[in-house]
Design a protein around this motif. Structure first.
Motif, PDB file in Angstrom:
ATOM      1  N   UNK A  76      13.745-115.918  -8.908  1.00 35.72           N
ATOM      2  CA  UNK A  76      12.961-117.034  -9.436  1.00 35.72           C
ATOM      3  C   UNK A  76      11.469-116.706  -9.452  1.00 35.72           C
ATOM      4  N   UNK A  77      10.992-115.987  -8.452  1.00 32.02           N
ATOM      5  CA  UNK A  77       9.589-115.585  -8.426  1.00 32.02           C
ATOM      6  C   UNK A  77       9.276-114.671  -9.606  1.00 32.02           C
ATOM      7  N   UNK A  78      10.247-113.838  -9.979  1.00 26.38           N
ATOM      8  CA  UNK A  78      10.059-112.946 -11.120  1.00 26.38           C
ATOM      9  C   UNK A  78      10.202-113.654 -12.460  1.00 26.38           C
ATOM     10  N   UNK A  79      10.489-114.960 -12.441  1.00 26.64           N
ATOM     11  CA  UNK A  79      10.540-115.724 -13.682  1.00 26.64           C
ATOM     12  C   UNK A  79      11.919-115.915 -14.274  1.00 26.64           C
ATOM     13  N   UNK A  80      12.972-115.603 -13.543  1.00 30.27           N
ATOM     14  CA  UNK A  80      14.333-115.750 -14.062  1.00 30.27           C
ATOM     15  C   UNK A  80      14.779-117.205 -13.943  1.00 30.27           C
ATOM     16  N   UNK A  81      15.429-117.695 -15.010  1.00 28.02           N
ATOM     17  CA  UNK A  81      15.969-119.043 -14.966  1.00 28.02           C
ATOM     18  C   UNK A  81      17.374-119.020 -14.380  1.00 28.02           C
ATOM     19  N   UNK A  82      18.029-120.205 -14.335  1.00 29.31           N
ATOM     20  CA  UNK A  82      19.334-120.302 -13.687  1.00 29.31           C
ATOM     21  C   UNK A  82      20.390-119.478 -14.409  1.00 29.31           C
ATOM     22  N   UNK A  83      20.392-119.491 -15.737  1.00 30.52           N
ATOM     23  CA  UNK A  83      21.397-118.734 -16.481  1.00 30.52           C
ATOM     24  C   UNK A  83      21.230-117.237 -16.261  1.00 30.52           C
ATOM     25  N   UNK A  84      20.004-116.770 -16.263  1.00 29.80           N
ATOM     26  CA  UNK A  84      19.784-115.340 -16.047  1.00 29.80           C
ATOM     27  C   UNK A  84      20.142-114.934 -14.633  1.00 29.80           C
ATOM     28  N   UNK A  85      19.837-115.793 -13.657  1.00 26.67           N
ATOM     29  CA  UNK A  85      20.226-115.502 -12.274  1.00 26.67           C
ATOM     30  C   UNK A  85      21.743-115.408 -12.154  1.00 26.67           C
ATOM     31  N   UNK A  86      22.422-116.337 -12.827  1.00 30.67           N
ATOM     32  CA  UNK A  86      23.885-116.372 -12.727  1.00 30.67           C
ATOM     33  C   UNK A  86      24.526-115.144 -13.372  1.00 30.67           C
ATOM     34  N   UNK A  87      24.069-114.756 -14.559  1.00 30.72           N
ATOM     35  CA  UNK A  87      24.732-113.670 -15.296  1.00 30.72           C
ATOM     36  C   UNK A  87      24.279-112.282 -14.874  1.00 30.72           C
ATOM     37  N   UNK A  88      23.026-112.131 -14.458  1.00 30.42           N
ATOM     38  CA  UNK A  88      22.517-110.787 -14.141  1.00 30.42           C
ATOM     39  C   UNK A  88      22.512-110.456 -12.663  1.00 30.42           C
ATOM     40  N   UNK A  89      22.588-111.472 -11.796  1.00 26.37           N
ATOM     41  CA  UNK A  89      22.529-111.218 -10.353  1.00 26.37           C
ATOM     42  C   UNK A  89      23.808-111.663  -9.655  1.00 26.37           C
ATOM     43  N   UNK A  90      24.207-112.917  -9.898  1.00 24.83           N
ATOM     44  CA  UNK A  90      25.336-113.469  -9.152  1.00 24.83           C
ATOM     45  C   UNK A  90      26.649-112.819  -9.561  1.00 24.83           C
ATOM     46  N   UNK A  91      26.944-112.782 -10.849  1.00 31.69           N
ATOM     47  CA  UNK A  91      28.233-112.233 -11.287  1.00 31.69           C
ATOM     48  C   UNK A  91      28.406-110.753 -10.956  1.00 31.69           C
ATOM     49  N   UNK A  92      27.385-109.890 -11.121  1.00 32.58           N
ATOM     50  CA  UNK A  92      27.606-108.480 -10.766  1.00 32.58           C
ATOM     51  C   UNK A  92      27.942-108.247  -9.293  1.00 32.58           C
TER      52      UNK A  92
END
Length: 310
Positions: free
Chosen positions: A194-210
């Protein structure tokens, strides 16, 4: 033996050597006993499967005369020839099962992952209502009649594969299992994104799912097995023989001889009923058994802990 340090004028003394520590025999007995139990359980699982394979390779007359056996005494591939070459009935059923399993698993995994992620984020205003509506089906069920009216009258899904896919698309139990996994993801990882500017969808698809591959594999395997083995829902909503999945065909063959004769080519007098049932069972179990080795390596959870260690 070790020699102790001496003081002036005194003779050196010899320190006693400690006795070697013997391994505990109790742990060895437990290991041997647990191994024997596991081997016996594995045999109990493998023996019926082997009997089915052997019976599917035994001639129909031999099966009718002597029953099922461990070894095919009169080798025959007639049942497999009729399944794959005699009629398009089984091929259509196979295509239906593959479509229902693949599309249903993908849809169910997407819906379950999204729902579990929203519920796990407690700061969202949708978290509590969705958790409440997901928890209710664990306690109460609308029943078979409301489900039938919903699917056939309101959704108009009778004689479609979606009538089997949609009612099983979300399992409340699996939603809460995946929700618990998401809550164990370190909050520092989410905050840094979030500090880097990622929204919820980007957090979910690029961080959480991997980093959620273990739970995704387990949940996907559960859904895949459910869709592949489902026959009762298809029995309720699918009456067109061109759309019936493989498990429904197998269930009809077990209880009805005429269903087995539908696979028979028109030029032949009779179909190998008993051998055909065993062969169709082997064909039905094959794909889902091959899916387990690919998902097994994800069953050990460890990627989440490694995510914060770089």
């Amino acid at each position: 033996m070790a020699v102790a340090t001496t003081i002036e004028g005194l003779a050196p003394t010899v320190a006693p050597t400690p006795a070697p520590v013997r391994p505990r025999r109790r742990s060895e007995r437990f290991t041997i006993g647990s191994t024997i139990v596991v081997v016996i359980y594995a045999l109990c699982c493998l023996v019926p499967f082997w009997v089915i394979i052997a019976s599917s390779l035994t001639d129909e007359s031999e099966v009718s005369r002597t029953g099922y056996s461990f070894f095919p005494s009169d080798f025959s591939l007639e049942a497999y020839a009729q399944i794959f070459g005699g009629s398009s009935f089984v091929i259509n059923a196979y295509v239906a099962s593959v479509f229902i399993t693949v599309i249903g698993t993908a849809l169910a995994l997407s819906a379950t992952s999204g729902l579990a992620w929203v519920i796990s984020r407690r700061e969202s205003r949708f978290s509590r209502p969705l958790a409440f509506y997901t928890y209710i089906p664990l306690l109460l069920s609308g029943g078979l009649v409301p489900l039938y009216i919903l699917v056939t009258q309101y959704l108009q899904l009778r004689n479609t594969w979606w009538a089997v896919i949609l009612p099983l698309a979300v399992s409340p139990f699996l939603v809460f299992v995946q929700m618990q996994f998401f809550r164990e993801i370190p909050q520092a990882l989410i905050d840094s994104a979030r500090i880097d500017g990622a929204n919820e969808l980007r957090i979910f698809f690029t961080i959480v799912l991997p980093i959620s591959k273990p739970i995704l594999a387990v949940i996907g395997l559960f859904y895949g097995v459910t869709y592949w083995n489902e026959w009762f829902t298809a029995l309720l909503f699918i009456s067109d023989k061109e759309l019936q999945p493989l498990q429904q065909v197998l269930q009809m063959m077990i209880g009805n001889v005429s269903a087995a004769q539908a696979i028979q080519p028109a030029a032949e007098a009779s179909a190998p009923i008993y051998q055909l049932r065993m062969a169709l069972t082997v064909v039905t179990m094959g794909p889902i058994l091959l899916a387990y080795p690919f998902a097994q390596r994800y069953f050990v959870k460890g990627l989440t802990l490694g995510a914060t260690k770089g």
